[in-house]
Design an enzyme around this catalytic site. Structure first.
Site: not given
Ligand code: RIB
Ligand code: CA
Length: 321
Positions: A12, A17, A125, A239-240
């Site tokens: 996304d 990402d 993700v 995070h990803d």
């Protein structure tokens, strides 16, 4: 023809990402067979355009992109532009030249599973709508592929969207529930990704480098206000990128558990219920009084080698220099 580990990314595309895309496209022995997009950090139109623009920036328009779900199964879509920026990605990239393929994300995922089988790893993700649809459409998918990674959930720590829920699981809790129950995934949650920051000097070095790294630097530089609450700094957690680092260099340790995701519409929506003590049971056999514990449904990431994570990010991202 790159002959590496076959990877399909479901994204996304927002800032972290985009970092994952850059890492995986640069990694040795990794062959990104395609990318599917889902509404999450921003609308499906934006996450798809952002993904295509990132591929064009990195000169990888050879990688096919298939558009997926523009909203969750049951709920309305709710973006995170307040974190990721107006269109979901910093850097003011121009509108992309390439277009998505004609297939839907679900069709594309199932076709890649049929083509690559146990050579294929899927890494999701964003909200898990596309993955849940693909599994519903091809029930053997989890057993056919090598690994299903996902960035999402918070097993033992607080959420980042509500006190108990992480954004991707909160965004489509029904999809997260199905994937955690049917996909036997590697769940890479906030338990490990909240620690996944890069050092300020790394971002400074990116900003002083040549294009495209001056644009890539902006993906590391969005103010994550939630980090300030816990860590006293707004340096964002990537995070990803943690999923990419684990696929490339095994930076995580996991435990397997029986896991459910709360799909109620109340304050615990999207919460992860992780049966650490194995106290959840099937019904007790009233005659034999056998107590059968529920079998694990997936792996949960428990710890991260943060120095190794930072090494992998640096090696892959600076390979564009
Ligand atoms: O909670 C963080 C996750 O939600 C990341 O994948 C971020 O990109 C958003 O999708
Ligand atoms: Ca994401």
């Amino acid at each position: 023809m790159t002959m590496g580990r076959k990877i399909l990314l479901d994204v996304d595309t927002g800032n972290d990402d985009a970092i994952l895309l850059a890492m995986m496209l640069a990694a040795e022995d990794i062959d990104v067979v395609g990318i599917t997009t889902v509404a999450g950090n921003s609308t499906l139109t934006n996450t798809t355009q952002n993904t295509l623009s990132v591929l064009e920036l990195l000169d990888r328009t050879d990688v096919p992109v298939a558009k997926g779900a523009e909203r969750p199964f049951v709920r309305d879509h709710c973006g995170a532009e307040w974190v990721h920026g107006e269109n979901g990605l910093r850097g003011d990239l121009p509108g992309p030249t390439p277009s998505p393929v004609d297939q839907t994300a679900m069709e594309f995922i199932c076709e890649q599973v049929a083509t690559h089988g146990t050579d294929l790893t899927i890494a999701a993700v964003g909200p898990l709508t596309n993955i849940a649809l693909a599994i519903a459409n091809r029930l053997t998918l989890p057993d056919e592929i090598d690994e299903l990674y996902l960035m999402g959930g918070a097993a033992h720590t607080h959420g980042n969207t509500t006190p108990v829920a992480e954004f991707n699981f909160w965004g489509d809790p029904e999809a997260a529930s199905r994937v955690m129950q049917d996909g036997f995934p590697r769940m890479v949650g906030l338990d490990v990704t909240n620690q996944a920051t890069v050092l300020p000097e790394f971002v400074d070095k990116l900003e002083d480098a040549a294009p495209p790294l001056t644009t890539v630097a902006q993906w590391f530089d969005y103010p994550d206000e939630l980090m300030k609450v816990e860590y006293g700094t707004t340096v964002p957690a990537i995070h990803d990128g943690v999923v990419g680092a684990d696929i490339i260099g095994n930076v995580l340790e996991y435990e397997s558990y029986y896991v459910e995701v709360d799909t109620t519409d109340g304050p615990s929506r999207g919460a992860v219920i992780c049966d650490v003590l194995e106290i959840m049971e099937t019904e007790v056999n009233v005659v034999s009084e056998d107590r059968n514990h529920l079998s694990p449904t997936g792996y949960v990431a428990e710890s991260i080698d943060i120095d190794h994570f930072r090494e992998i990010i640096s090696e892959t991202i600076f390979s564009y220099n």
